[in-house]
Write an enzyme that holds these catalytic residues in place. Structure first.
Site, PDB file in Angstrom:
ATOM      1  N   TYR A 122       0.751  -1.278   0.122  1.00  7.64           N
ATOM      2  CA  TYR A 122      -0.098  -0.042   0.027  1.00  7.64           C
ATOM      3  C   TYR A 122       0.892   1.333   0.012  1.00  7.64           C
ATOM      4  O   TYR A 122       0.496   2.384  -0.311  1.00  7.64           O
ATOM      5  CB  TYR A 122      -0.914  -0.084   1.224  1.00  7.64           C
ATOM      6  CG  TYR A 122      -2.126  -1.074   1.196  1.00  7.64           C
ATOM      7  CD1 TYR A 122      -2.679  -1.270   0.270  1.00  7.64           C
ATOM      8  CD2 TYR A 122      -1.864  -2.016   2.379  1.00  7.64           C
ATOM      9  CE1 TYR A 122      -3.698  -2.510   0.268  1.00  7.64           C
ATOM     10  CE2 TYR A 122      -2.550  -3.258   2.414  1.00  7.64           C
ATOM     11  CZ  TYR A 122      -3.594  -3.177   1.454  1.00  7.64           C
ATOM     12  OH  TYR A 122      -4.576  -4.301   1.480  1.00  7.64           O
ATOM     13  N   THR A 123       2.043   1.281   0.693  1.00  9.06           N
ATOM     14  CA  THR A 123       2.981   2.388   0.565  1.00  9.06           C
ATOM     15  C   THR A 123       3.699   2.655  -0.440  1.00  9.06           C
ATOM     16  O   THR A 123       4.104   1.642  -1.213  1.00  9.06           O
ATOM     17  CB  THR A 123       3.578   2.273   2.083  1.00  9.06           C
ATOM     18  OG1 THR A 123       4.503   1.144   1.967  1.00  9.06           O
ATOM     19  CG2 THR A 123       2.876   2.269   3.237  1.00  9.06           C
TER      20      THR A 123
END
Length: 833
Positions: A122-123
């Site tokens: 996600y990052t």
């Protein structure tokens, strides 16, 4: 069945375990846990940043998924699994963990509350400008490159590191049998310290401390005391006491106070701290707190502790320091790899190691640029030579059967090198124009200048240092940031004891020999007017005499100024308590660092170090200086410099200025006085020399008294022979600061010279003491106010040959006749307060 080539070697199990564990230990130390002193990075951090560079994730590029970064790092350079690499990447992006983050993260990268980062899928992340400075010039053969774990790629052993990253961002890690814990520092201050060492390798750590006073943590907070900093900088090991930043606010009902925490100590989990405080409140360890809540938001940290009505915020803050992580200890251990060996280094050695690395980088970069320039110049020489006989060159090329034959002909017929021949063959027709020929000549001349410069750099060490200096100065100019962590003098040892000290009124006495004591006010019983009083100091003991009396609270500060311009702090409760007839103890016993010949010149009683209030310091030669009172608000055990004293001069007075209406009066030995508003003396720093307050008549003249007065007061001027005069302050014409002034009293054979001067009211008494021990107390109501130009009246009848040596003012309670406090004292032509 065993292969015939295999050989079995019997080995002692104990020896094998020793050797294997030693190999494992060295692997952990060198390849995992300890940073390199040159770039401040561990191998895992270095490989992540290098993989990001290979992905071209510059500060201007788009963010890429952390899963991609961790995958490339693991696959190409660091075969330890993505789940191990990701936490390292996350920490390099956290601005509360790194003073200068090396990764610019996008997404949830955790928080100071200990929240975990989101999963790597996600990052996203990219490099910061700080990491670009570490990687700069990596492609110019500035550092050694070694094969990766499977020998399919190459990776750098260390980064060029344009700034001392190890000290900027610090580092922590646990190896086998050793650990490192290096605190971060402010880049601007570190650059100044590095420039000092670069200019002078013999720079002392004291000089480094002047420009870089201590670590600067990303979370701010406060470092208590300098002892731990000095130990860390000198030996590489030390304990730093860190505190949260706290202030006190009034509650909305204005009857209670709130304690506000706005900055955390380094590595303290804010959420866990709030829980810890709440648990201690429930356990009754922390009392007096009605509520604790976390009001932190995007604008910053704010933890609020609501106090119960009537509770002391100071006492509760001290308990927070004692029982919670509002105060923690940072155990500094400056351990890093230097030439592949773990070493504990002083701050000087660590900076010097980076300078050596950077000098090597500059030399290698210069050698690379030199080779590149020489190669290009060689080609341009061929161009120029070919252009000078272009027709023959073109003819030779046209008559050649192929490219290889043309190259061989150019080498044989014209003496070109193979590289020059290839470059000539690749020339385009437009490059044969006159304009292009001029460009070639210009480029060649510029290259010759660069080559000469590069050779000078390689030959002269000072030029290498100049390059480093210029690069650091450019970084300092662009990337300097204010300090986040403040350093305060350590008063923590006093605080815990002070909580149990009763806040009560006391009387302090100081004798002529600087013996001091304190007594409760209650020992002086109240008497009617005209009573005989009680003995508060035994005047019969030897030749000593009472020099000053003060009324104070046990929790007040005493500011003690010496004749050499030093200032020391004492809490009133630290003074010895004595009986009325006791002499007390020498005050120098309570002052650390006092030098031989240093004597107490002035004492001030201060309750609070308020902004807008000032101290006025005066010297024997007429120099005055005004300093903000809050400049003395950080007590130091060994004192501080309050005034820079000239040779032959000494401090004689210290006065407290509380409002704008107060004026300064200076009285000299030969009967002159000057009066001017205190705003004529601008506020200065503690180490400043001061300005001229009065011009003395001659070399025999000197200042005997400094008073801070208002226009409605009067002053008593006293002479050696027992004569004196009381005059209104307004009778002394205001003059400019630094003038000779006006006459305060007539100096003649009858009066003698001026002993001193004191501001008085009708309710004051004056105690006069002579060289032969005679003492008399005079009520100011009995001394009428006279004109400034008069000779004065006899104040005391002295025996033949006797003279006055001291005078003291006693404020008197008009209802009881009880002496309450002493404001000022002149002894032997020096002023005491």
């Amino acid at each position: 069945m065993l292969n015939k080539e295999e050989i079995i070697v019997p080995k002692n199990l104990e020896e094998e375990m020793k050797e294997s564990y030693l190999r494992y230990s060295m692997s952990v130390i060198i390849s995992r846990a300890l940073p390199d002193v040159r770039d401040g990075l561990k191998p895992s951090q270095r490989r992540i940043l290098y993989a990001m560079k290979q992905l071209n994730l510059t500060p201007g590029a788009k963010h890429r998924k952390c899963a991609k970064i961790c995958g490339d790092t693991s696959g190409d350079y660091h075969p330890h699994g993505e789940a191990v690499i990701y936490p390292t990447l996350v920490r390099m992006a956290q601005d509360w963990a790194m003073r200068y983050p090396l990764v610019d993260g996008q997404g949830n990268f955790g928080s100071i509350d200990g929240d975990p980062a989101a999963a790597m899928r996600y990052t996203e992340a990219r490099l910061t400008h700080s990491s670009i400075f570490l990687l700069e010039d990596l492609d110019k053969d500035t550092v050694d490159m070694v094969p990766n774990y499977d020998e399919t790629k190459y990776e750098p052993v260390v980064f060029p590191s344009k700034f001392p990253n190890l000290l900027c961002n610090g580092s922590s890690g646990i190896a086998v049998g050793m650990a490192t814990n290096i605190p971060p520092h402010n880049l601007g201050e570190l650059i100044e310290a590095t420039l000092l060492v670069l200019a002078n390798p013999q720079t002392s750590i004291e000089e480094i401390l002047e420009v870089m006073p201590g670590p600067d943590f990303p979370t701010g907070g406060i470092i208590c005391g300098t002892e731990g900093i000095r130990s860390t900088y000198y030996t590489g090991r030390g304990k730093l006491r860190l505190r949260a930043r706290i202030h006190v606010e009034e509650n909305s009902d204005k009857q209670r106070e709130n304690i506000i925490l706005t900055e955390m100590p380094y590595n303290v989990n804010k959420s866990r701290l709030v829980e810890q405080i709440a648990e201690l409140i429930n356990e009754k360890t922390l009392t007096g707190i009605s509520d604790v809540r976390d009001e932190s938001d995007k604008d910053g940290i704010r933890v609020v502790l609501e106090l119960k009505k009537g509770e002391s915020s100071e006492v509760i803050i001290n308990r927070l320091y004692k029982f919670t992580d509002v105060q923690v200890t940072f155990g500094a251990n400056m351990l890093a790899l230097d030439k592949n060996l773990p070493r504990t280094m002083s701050i000087h050695r660590m900076i010097s190691a980076w300078i050596r690395h950077r000098m090597d980088v500059i030399r290698r970069r210069t050698r690379y640029e030199l080779n590149k320039a020489e190669t290009r110049a060689h080609i341009l020489e061929g161009f120029l030579k070919a252009l000078s006989c272009m027709d023959e060159v073109v003819k030779t090329i046209r008559e050649s059967s192929n490219k290889e034959h043309a190259k061989q002909q150019l080498v044989e017929l014209f003496g070109f090198s193979e590289a020059q021949s290839l470059a000539i063959l690749e020339l385009r027709l437009y490059q044969l124009t006159g304009l292009e020929i001029d460009k070639v000549q210009k480029e060649y001349n510029e290259l010759l200048e660069k080559i000469a410069y590069y050779r000078r750099v390689l030959a002269e060490e000072e030029l290498v240092k100049d390059i480093i200096r210029e690069e650091l100065q450019e970084l300092h100019k662009v990337h300097k940031t204010p300090r986040r962590t403040t350093i305060e003098m350590d008063a923590g040892d006093v605080r815990d004891i002070e909580d149990i000290i009763a806040d009560e009124s006391v009387i302090i006495t100081i004798s002529g020999d600087d013996y001091v004591k304190r007594m409760p006010v209650k020992v002086f019983r109240e008497q009617k007017r005209g009573g005989q009083g009680v003995t508060g100091f035994d005047m019969k003991k030897g030749s000593d005499f009472l020099k000053a009396v003060y009324s104070a609270s046990t929790k007040d500060y005493l500011l003690i100024f010496t004749n050499m311009g030093q200032c020391y702090w004492l809490k009133v409760w630290q003074l010895p308590e004595g009986e009325r007839r006791a002499k007390g103890k020498p005050i120098i016993n309570f002052l650390e660092g006092i030098r031989p010949g240093e004597q107490v010149a002035a004492v001030l009683n201060v309750k609070r170090f308020e902004q807008g209030e000032y101290l006025l310091l005066a010297t024997k030669k007429g120099v005055v200086k005004k300093v903000s009172l809050d400049a003395f608000g950080s007590p130091r055990k060994k004192g501080i410099r309050a005034l820079e004293i000239d040779d032959g001069d000494e401090l004689i007075a210290a006065r407290h200025i509380v409002n704008d209406e107060e004026k300064v009066m200076l009285f000299t030995r030969l009967g002159m006085a000057v009066r001017f508003p205190h705003d004529k003396v601008r506020p200065m720093g503690r180490a400043a020399r001061g300005v001229r307050g009065v011009s003395l008549k001659n070399e025999e003249d000197f200042v005997v008294s400094c008073q801070v007065v208002t226009d409605d007061q009067s002053v008593l001027v006293v002479c050696d022979n027992g004569f004196g005069k009381r005059s209104l302050v307004c009778d002394f014409r205001e003059t400019n600061r630094g003038s000779v002034g006006v006459r305060s009293i007539l100096i003649n054979q009858r009066n003698g010279d001026v002993l001193g001067a004191i501001s008085v009211t009708d309710f004051d008494s004056i105690l006069l003491m002579s060289a032969q021990g005679q003492a008399i107390r005079i009520n100011m109501q009995d001394v009428r106010v006279m004109g400034r130009a008069t000779q004065g009246v006899r104040l005391v009848n002295l025996r033949e040959g006797d003279t006055l040596v001291a005078m003291e003012k006693l404020s008197v309670n008009t209802e009881s006749g009880e002496t309450e406090e002493s404001v000022s004292i002149q002894v032997g032509h020096a002023v005491e307060e």
